[in-house]
Motif scaffolding. Structure first.
Motif, PDB file in Angstrom:
ATOM      1  N   MET A   1      18.155  41.955 -10.005  1.00  0.00           N
ATOM      2  CA  MET A   1      18.170  43.364  -9.646  1.00  0.00           C
ATOM      3  C   MET A   1      17.628  44.162 -10.830  1.00  0.00           C
ATOM      4  O   MET A   1      18.043  43.982 -11.955  1.00  0.00           O
ATOM      5  N   SER A   2      16.687  45.043 -10.516  1.00  0.00           N
ATOM      6  CA  SER A   2      16.097  45.843 -11.590  1.00  0.00           C
ATOM      7  C   SER A   2      17.087  46.904 -12.074  1.00  0.00           C
ATOM      8  O   SER A   2      17.987  47.319 -11.344  1.00  0.00           O
ATOM      9  N   GLN A   3      16.889  47.341 -13.293  1.00  0.00           N
ATOM     10  CA  GLN A   3      17.761  48.344 -13.897  1.00  0.00           C
ATOM     11  C   GLN A   3      17.663  49.679 -13.162  1.00  0.00           C
ATOM     12  O   GLN A   3      18.662  50.375 -12.997  1.00  0.00           O
ATOM     13  N   LYS A   4      16.464  50.030 -12.729  1.00  0.00           N
ATOM     14  CA  LYS A   4      16.259  51.306 -12.030  1.00  0.00           C
ATOM     15  C   LYS A   4      17.001  51.305 -10.686  1.00  0.00           C
ATOM     16  O   LYS A   4      17.615  52.297 -10.319  1.00  0.00           O
ATOM     17  N   ARG A   5      16.917  50.200  -9.961  1.00  0.00           N
ATOM     18  CA  ARG A   5      17.584  50.115  -8.663  1.00  0.00           C
ATOM     19  C   ARG A   5      19.093  50.135  -8.837  1.00  0.00           C
ATOM     20  O   ARG A   5      19.811  50.792  -8.088  1.00  0.00           O
ATOM     21  N   LEU A   6      19.586  49.441  -9.838  1.00  0.00           N
ATOM     22  CA  LEU A   6      21.023  49.443 -10.118  1.00  0.00           C
ATOM     23  C   LEU A   6      21.493  50.840 -10.503  1.00  0.00           C
ATOM     24  O   LEU A   6      22.533  51.308 -10.023  1.00  0.00           O
ATOM     25  N   ALA A   7      20.727  51.526 -11.345  1.00  0.00           N
ATOM     26  CA  ALA A   7      21.101  52.885 -11.752  1.00  0.00           C
ATOM     27  C   ALA A   7      21.124  53.824 -10.551  1.00  0.00           C
ATOM     28  O   ALA A   7      22.048  54.625 -10.396  1.00  0.00           O
ATOM     29  N   ALA A   8      20.111  53.725  -9.683  1.00  0.00           N
ATOM     30  CA  ALA A   8      20.065  54.580  -8.495  1.00  0.00           C
ATOM     31  C   ALA A   8      21.254  54.295  -7.581  1.00  0.00           C
ATOM     32  O   ALA A   8      21.865  55.218  -7.029  1.00  0.00           O
ATOM     33  N   ALA A   9      21.613  53.025  -7.424  1.00  0.00           N
ATOM     34  CA  ALA A   9      22.748  52.663  -6.576  1.00  0.00           C
ATOM     35  C   ALA A   9      24.058  53.185  -7.167  1.00  0.00           C
ATOM     36  O   ALA A   9      24.898  53.724  -6.436  1.00  0.00           O
ATOM     37  N   LEU A  10      24.235  53.076  -8.467  1.00  0.00           N
ATOM     38  CA  LEU A  10      25.460  53.567  -9.102  1.00  0.00           C
ATOM     39  C   LEU A  10      25.547  55.090  -9.030  1.00  0.00           C
ATOM     40  O   LEU A  10      26.627  55.640  -8.782  1.00  0.00           O
ATOM     41  N   PHE A  11      24.420  55.761  -9.232  1.00  0.00           N
ATOM     42  CA  PHE A  11      24.406  57.224  -9.072  1.00  0.00           C
ATOM     43  C   PHE A  11      24.774  57.611  -7.649  1.00  0.00           C
ATOM     44  O   PHE A  11      25.513  58.567  -7.422  1.00  0.00           O
TER      45      PHE A  11
END
Length: 68
Positions: A1-11
Motif C-alpha cells: 500500500m502506498s503512503q499517499k493512499r494510506l494517508a488519504a484513507a486515514l484522513f
C-alpha cells in the motif's frame, strides 16, 4: 500500500467529516462542500465509506483516479 493512499484513507476515517481527505487529494471544491455540511453528519458517513474505498483500491487504480 502506498503512503499517499494510506494517508488519504486515514484522513477519510478520522477527519472525513471535515473533508480533509478531499483537500489532501487536491479536490478543494469538494473539501469546501464537506466543510459547509459537516454539521449534518453526512460528510462523516461519506468520509468513512470513502476511507474503505481507498483501502480496497489497488495502487494503480488510486493513482489513475486521483493522480497522487
Amino acid at each position: 500500500m502506498s503512503q499517499k493512499r494510506l494517508a488519504a484513507a486515514l484522513f477519510a476515517f478520522f477527519l472525513g467529516g471535515l473533508g480533509i481527505h478531499k483537500f489532501y487529494l487536491g479536490q478543494v471544491g469538494l473539501g469546501i462542500l464537506y466543510l459547509l455540511f459537516c454539521w449534518t453528519g453526512i460528510p462523516l458517513i461519506v468520509g468513512f465509506i470513502e476511507g474503505i474505498i481507498y483501502i480496497s483500491m489497488s495502487d494503480a487504480d488510486f493513482t489513475a483516479k486521483y493522480g497522487v
